[in-house]
Motif scaffolding. Structure first.
Motif, mmCIF file in Angstrom:
data_model
loop_
_atom_site.group_PDB
_atom_site.id
_atom_site.type_symbol
_atom_site.label_atom_id
_atom_site.label_comp_id
_atom_site.label_asym_id
_atom_site.label_seq_id
_atom_site.Cartn_x
_atom_site.Cartn_y
_atom_site.Cartn_z
ATOM 1 N N ARG A 1 -5.535 -1.909 12.043
ATOM 2 C CA ARG A 1 -5.040 -2.791 11.180
ATOM 3 C C ARG A 1 -3.461 -2.295 11.710
ATOM 4 N NH1 ARG A 1 -4.245 0.865 5.178
ATOM 5 N NH2 ARG A 1 -2.676 2.761 6.089
ATOM 6 N N TYR B 1 5.057 -0.043 2.285
ATOM 7 C CA TYR B 1 4.472 -1.092 3.476
ATOM 8 C C TYR B 1 3.129 -1.609 3.001
ATOM 9 C CZ TYR B 1 5.886 3.194 6.608
ATOM 10 O OH TYR B 1 6.909 3.916 7.247
ATOM 11 N N TRP B 2 3.519 -2.824 4.000
ATOM 12 C CA TRP B 2 2.713 -4.237 3.723
ATOM 13 C C TRP B 2 1.414 -4.256 5.184
ATOM 14 C CZ3 TRP B 2 3.972 -7.014 -0.523
ATOM 15 C CH2 TRP B 2 5.337 -6.788 -1.495
ATOM 16 N N SER B 3 -0.118 -4.076 4.178
ATOM 17 C CA SER B 3 -0.391 -4.370 5.168
ATOM 18 C C SER B 3 -0.547 -5.513 5.696
ATOM 19 C CB SER B 3 -2.498 -4.347 4.142
ATOM 20 O OG SER B 3 -2.245 -4.643 3.458
ATOM 21 N N ILE C 1 0.330 -1.435 0.207
ATOM 22 C CA ILE C 1 -0.188 -0.458 0.029
ATOM 23 C C ILE C 1 0.809 1.064 -0.313
ATOM 24 C CG2 ILE C 1 -1.761 -1.113 1.555
ATOM 25 C CD1 ILE C 1 -1.088 0.353 3.578
ATOM 26 N N THR D 1 -1.534 6.353 13.258
ATOM 27 C CA THR D 1 -0.598 5.694 14.033
ATOM 28 C C THR D 1 -0.909 6.026 15.809
ATOM 29 O OG1 THR D 1 1.046 6.397 12.620
ATOM 30 C CG2 THR D 1 2.388 4.778 14.695
ATOM 31 N N LEU E 1 0.881 -2.468 9.520
ATOM 32 C CA LEU E 1 1.341 -2.312 8.446
ATOM 33 C C LEU E 1 3.146 -3.380 8.985
ATOM 34 C CD1 LEU E 1 0.691 0.667 7.126
ATOM 35 C CD2 LEU E 1 -0.938 -1.332 7.010
ATOM 36 N N GLN F 1 -2.259 0.945 12.758
ATOM 37 C CA GLN F 1 -2.426 1.811 12.976
ATOM 38 C C GLN F 1 -4.789 2.022 13.115
ATOM 39 O OE1 GLN F 1 -1.890 2.757 8.615
ATOM 40 N NE2 GLN F 1 -0.470 3.770 9.512
ATOM 41 N N CYS G 1 -6.148 -6.378 10.738
ATOM 42 C CA CYS G 1 -6.934 -5.936 11.035
ATOM 43 C C CYS G 1 -7.397 -6.128 12.222
ATOM 44 C CB CYS G 1 -7.732 -5.544 9.883
ATOM 45 S SG CYS G 1 -8.732 -6.546 8.942
ATOM 46 N N TRP H 1 -5.657 7.944 8.313
ATOM 47 C CA TRP H 1 -5.303 6.797 9.616
ATOM 48 C C TRP H 1 -4.757 7.174 10.464
ATOM 49 C CZ3 TRP H 1 -7.170 2.188 9.974
ATOM 50 C CH2 TRP H 1 -7.671 1.441 8.190
ATOM 51 N N SER I 1 -9.346 -3.429 4.032
ATOM 52 C CA SER I 1 -8.725 -2.619 4.979
ATOM 53 C C SER I 1 -9.077 -0.727 5.223
ATOM 54 C CB SER I 1 -7.150 -1.867 4.111
ATOM 55 O OG SER I 1 -7.599 -1.228 2.591
ATOM 56 N N ARG J 1 -8.122 3.994 12.452
ATOM 57 C CA ARG J 1 -8.736 5.096 11.518
ATOM 58 C C ARG J 1 -9.306 5.980 11.427
ATOM 59 N NH1 ARG J 1 -9.194 4.425 5.777
ATOM 60 N NH2 ARG J 1 -11.254 4.263 5.305
#
Length: 1098
Positions: free
Chosen positions: A63, A74-76, A8, A19, A65, A29, A79, A17, A57, A31
């Protein structure tokens, strides 16, 4: 929830989002719009975005990352719906991953390791629940949303989901439709307007595809008297098939267990998948079209051309393959289809790979050539394996003669198309049975008789023989339009039994079950059941005017067939109208053949007809009404209430017109029925009404209309029937009816096919499914109204409150059945029982429902109280309570007087019944019920010290949490002290000559027990220790102690109900508490909302 690692971009993500936590390799993170600081315009926009977009997501509020210090990518990886869930994932990463990452030298290795770990976790999670889904990753995302939005029990299985619009009034709401095993759910969230809909499949009255000016095409759902429309579906037909299957599945599992037991593919509600439902729907269509047993599942479908010798060309169609049958149906309008049992196949060849063709050789020197089959080689191998034909070189060498014969046969057809006589197959010689067809015995054909009717009969036979020579004879005969034309003209007497067996598929049943009928007859011989008693009563009412059933030969055959079927299928057993149908079958078929014809009719062609509720016949009546509206508008305009035609036509459907038409005419109708199924009966019913249209429109009442139809049926004749006058029924009563013209049955059938032949079997089956929901729900509603009518006479609830209570009670019954097939409530449910006994609750189901409806909101130790109440109201002690018993308890606790409420609580603490009641006690109880003897407070037994202590504790538990808790505690303590001071009076009331009422010996000084009762709940012994007092007071040990020490110096003290009542009446706080009114409507509304959210106890 762990996610498949997906790359992402975070360029604009920080606007959505926040942190919460981060470290060198991971970021947690939240929402925006969720949690702290949520709401406002940001919350509205983010919520709308989360609902509309199909991405987890963007839906899950938390979620995690993954990233590396020297990379911007970055990789999700995870969640969560709640912070607790995402923190668990975060902690796992800290404990199991962080330490390992320090050993890697490069960022690529770190990322590769993390991704591998996450994929491994996902694979482990998906081994059981998601292995059958087409796209497990996407399905996991949808499952997350489903669980978050609807908060259903975790056992609920999501089947599939679709994006669609839901019409609430005239405004569409874009959202998501979720279809699960037991519920239809919809969710939409647009700019703060949330729409949430949850409908259980067992509450749906109507499910159909509709279209109007606003909605070009939509799905209409009727439930709870409200209409719901879903449109803008990308795959509307697919969605409707799944919805139809789920609704039908629910109906069969919860309402119609007889049908459900014949559906092994749907045995486990937790294993239902979209793919499985689609396969089941296709198998149902396959079985219905080709008249195959329910065990046959559609395995493969191949498009191909079939060479048709009688037409000298290749017809386009589909090959359908099941476990034991190879079938073909044309798609070019020729209405040609053929059914080949695998047992008839002797070889399979591939003559020409260039044309992708294969040849199937069948017994009787017949061969069928399929060409342009895409995967012909695999199909050939599949057929060989199912037929047990080896494809090895040794087999090929040993079967060269067969291959040569098949090839020469194909070549001969192509070179000499006019010589189609080779297509004649040998008629199967079935095993000999004990009797011949009764018509052969009682009316043998006279070969030398050459009167006009016999000559016409011989011409019919010749026409059929020519047809056999062209289209084949026996199980692998071609079915075409010409076959139907011959059926409409009438089947010869000599061929009727053979063709009935062939068209119904009964010939295959009999061939695959050799000796089965003989075994059934031997096993059922001499049995005595309710079914056999009814059979004996109806034997001589079956075609009583026919000579075959005026003799022991016919009566004995009829008895054996009906008794054998009742033994085979005890769920149906015997139903009226089966005797009439079986009598006609025995006239033209051998005894064993008649049995298998009856099996085909009852279990395949007329499902659910022959049971107590005749659901199948009611469904077809509803289908008939729909067809009347479509095809006879003039009649509908005159008779707006079509229920008259439903009542009149019931015998038409149940007996295939045999009960209303003369036998020589009725058999022609049966001919058409075995070829075209229920469609033929519906067409003929429309033709009958059309023929009498003018007379029916001019009639003034229902009685006149019935007279018109009866006169019409009396006038129907069969001018071509070769039967003698002693057998015919129409010849007796028609001579003096000159005022009414005679109608020939062949002309009537021909007219029915000409006018209404456009009705397709597929449309009829679809209409059957649609109307079955309405019929079942109508029967259920009738049951509810009857139960409410009975219960309302004995309780003070209003009709609307009883209606709501019944819905809650029934829902609780179903909640125990939704996620298991072995629920006691489901096993005990029987629609054939009396209305009150159809739905009952076991203790665990009762306990959950009672906790929702009990009048004391803050009551502690609810499970013990529920157990005692359940035991008290379970009058027959079968471990189940019905709706009447349930309402009695609630009515007493809600609306009873102070005395009645106290008496109810008092009886809870008495010892339970001693199991089975002796005959004299039962008769006395029955007599009291007849005399409506009212129980008085003097009839109640005395309560002993242990029971009184527990009675006091129950009062303390009920008062717990009440605003006046302290004053109520003091009042109970005061009453207890007062009663203890009356102890000496109580002892004197117990005369030495009468045995103590209590069954528990006094093993402690009264003063000590009295102190425990007078103390508050904090000082008294634990509730758990005394919670089983009523049961423990009835143990064998307690009896023994009483018998072993009858001469104890201290007699146990006890109180009567009158003493307890008088003492409690002196405390205004207690009287006020128990006479405080209960807001029933609020209780019911709260229970309705909370019922699904409670943990379900199986």
């Amino acid at each position: 929830m762990w996610l498949k690692p997906e790359e992402i971009l975070l360029k604009n993500a920080f606007k959505l989002w926040v942190t919460e936590k981060d470290n060198e390799y991971f970021v947690l993170q939240r929402r925006r719009g969720y949690g702290e600081g949520g709401g406002g315009l940001t919350g509205l926009l983010v919520g709308t975005l989360d609902t509309v977009l199909d991405s987890t997501s963007k839906v899950a509020p938390f979620r995690i990352l993954h990233h590396t210090p020297d990379s911007q990518v970055y990789w999700s990886i995870a969640c969560g719906v709640t912070k607790e869930e995402i923190v668990q994932h975060w902690d796992w990463l800290q404990q199991n991953i962080m330490r390992t990452l320090s050993v890697f030298d490069s960022s690529e290795d770190i990322t590769s390791f993390v991704q591998g770990k996450i994929r491994g976790l996902i694979a482990e999670e998906g081994k059981t629940s998601l292995v059958l889904e087409d796209d497990p990753e996407k399905f996991r995302e949808a499952l997350l949303r489903f669980e978050k939005w609807f908060e259903l029990p975790p056992e609920e299985k999501l089947v599939t989901y679709y994006s669609c619009s839901y019409w609430k009034g005239k405004v569409p709401c874009q959202g998501w439709l979720y279809l699960s095993t037991n519920f239809l759910c919809f969710y939409s969230y647009l700019l703060g307007a949330e729409v949430k809909l949850v409908i259980s499949w067992d509450e749906i009255w109507r499910l159909e595809k509709t279209s109007n000016v606003l909605l070009t095409e939509s799905i209409h759902v009727l439930a709870h008297g409200e209409d719901h429309y879903f449109s803008m579906l990308l795959h509307l037909n697919e969605t409707f098939v799944i919805m139809e299957q789920l609704a039908d599945y629910s109906i069969k599992r919860l309402f119609d267990k007889e049908a459900f037991q014949r559906e092994p593919a749907l045995s486990d509600p937790l294993q239902i998948t979209k793919r499985g439902l689609e396969a089941h729907a296709k198998s149902e269509q396959f079985q219905t079209f080709f008249r195959l047993p329910k065990e046959e599942n559609l395995l493969e479908v191949h498009e191909s051309f079939l060479y048709v010798p009688f037409s000298h060309y290749n017809t386009l169609g589909k090959i359908c393959l099941s476990e034991n049958y190879l079938c073909f149906a044309s798609q070019d309008g020729s209405q040609c289809h053929v059914i080949i049992p695998m047992r008839e196949v002797v070889n399979v060849e591939k003559p020409d790979s260039s044309s992708r063709a294969l040849t199937v050789c069948v017994r009787g020197k017949r061969a069928l050539r399929f060409s342009e089959v895409r995967d012909y080689q695999r199909l050939a191998n599949t057929i060989r394996s199912r037929c047990g034909i080896s494809a090895s070189p040794q087999h090929s060498a040993s079967s060269g003669a067969i291959r040569g014969e098949c090839q020469s046969l194909i070549n001969h057809f192509e070179d000499n198309p006019e010589d189609v006589t080779l297509m004649v197959g040998q008629k199967d010689s079935s095993k000999a049975v004990s009797t011949e067809a009764l018509m052969t015995v009682f009316h043998p054909q006279d070969v030398e008789n050459l009167d006009p009717k016999m000559l016409k009969e011989k011409m019919k036979e010749q026409s059929w023989n020519i047809h056999f020579s062209e289209y084949g004879r026996g199980t692998s005969m071609f079915f075409t339009k010409k076959t139907r034309d011959l059926i409409v003209r009438g089947v010869p007497e000599a061929l009727r039994g053979e063709l009935w067996m062939l068209f119904s598929g009964a010939v295959n049943d009999m061939a695959t079950h050799p000796g089965y009928y003989t075994e059934l007859v031997e096993q059922s011989l001499g049995t005595s059941t309710l079914a056999t008693d009814e059979i004996e009563r109806d034997l001589h009412r079956s075609l009583p005017d026919h000579p075959a059933f005026q003799s022991d030969t016919g009566i004995s055959a009829l008895r054996r067939v009906l008794t054998a079927y009742a033994y085979r299928n005890p769920k149906i057993g015997y139903c009226q109208a089966m005797n009439i149908l079986t009598s006609v079958l025995l006239l033209y078929a051998k005894e064993e053949e008649a049995f298998w014809l009856l099996v085909a009719v009852c279990e395949r062609m007329l499902p659910d007809y022959f049971n107590r509720r005749i659901i199948g016949a009611l469904v077809d009546q509803a289908v008939f009404e729909d067809l009347i509206r479509e095809n006879l508008p003039q009649l509908v305009e005159h008779m707006t209430d079509l229920s008259f035609f439903s009542s009149v036509s019931l015998s038409w459907f149940l007996t295939l017109f045999i009960s209303v038409l003369p036998i020589e005419s009725a058999v022609n109708v049966v001919d058409c029925f075995f070829y075209d199924g229920i469609k033929a009966i519906l067409q003929l019913g429309l033709a009958v009404l059309d023929y009498n249209m003018e007379a029916l429109i001019s009639c003034h009442d229902d009685a006149e209309a019935v007279t018109i139809l009866n006169k019409f049926f009396d006038s129907v004749t069969n001018k071509d029937s070769p039967l003698p006058p002693t057998v015919q029924q129409a010849s007796v009563g028609n001579n003096d009816k000159t005022s009414h013209f005679n109608v020939d049955i062949s002309e009537l059938i021909r007219e029915a096919y000409e006018k209404y032949g456009h009705i397709r079997s597929e449309e009829v089956e679809s209409s059957r499914k649609r109307n079955k929901l309405h019929v079942i729900q109508t029967l259920e509603d009738t049951t509810k109204q009857n139960v409410i009518r009975v219960v309302s006479q004995e309780v003070r609830f209003s009709a609307s409150q009883l209606d709501e209570l019944y819905n809650l009670f029934k829902r609780q019954h179903f909640l125990s059945c939704y996620w298991t097939m072995k629920s006691p409530a489901l096993l005990h449910h029987d629609p054939s029982l009396a209305y009150l006994e159809q739905y009952q609750l076991g203790f665990q189901q009762f306990s959950v429902l009672f906790s929702l409806l009990e009048p004391w909101a803050f009551c502690t130790n609810k499970s013990t109280l529920s157990l005692w109440i359940f035991r008290l109201i379970d009058e027959n002690q079968d471990g189940l309570v019905n709706f009447k018993e349930f309402c009695y308890a609630l009515d007493t606790l809600y609306s009873g007087s102070f005395t009645n409420k106290l008496k109810f609580l008092f009886k809870l603490h008495l010892p339970p019944g001693r199991g089975k009641v002796d005959l004299q006690a039962y008769l006395k109880q029955w007599q009291n019920e007849i005399l409506k003897k009212e129980e008085t407070i003097k009839d109640l037994p005395r309560i002993n010290q242990t029971q009184f202590i527990q009675f006091s504790k129950t009062l303390y538990n009920i008062f717990h949490g009440d605003p006046d808790e302290e004053s109520l505690y003091r009042a109970v303590a005061h009453v207890t002290s007062l009663l203890l001071r009356m102890e000496e009076v109580g002892r004197r009331l117990q005369e030495p000559s009468s045995p103590p009422e209590s069954t528990k010996s006094a093993d402690s000084p009264p003063a000590g027990a009295a102190a425990a009762a007078a103390a508050g709940p904090e000082e008294s012994p634990s509730t758990e220790e005394a919670s089983t007092t009523p049961e423990s007071s009835d143990t064998p040990g307690s009896h023994n102690s009483q018998e072993a020490a009858p001469d104890l110096s201290e007699i146990e003290w006890s109180f009567s109900f009158e003493q307890v009542l008088a003492s409690l009446l002196n405390e205004p706080a207690l009287v006020t508490f128990f006479e405080r009114p209960v807001d029933v409507q609020t209780k019911l509304a709260q229970a309705r909302v909370a019922q699904l959210k409670l943990k379900i106890i199986k």
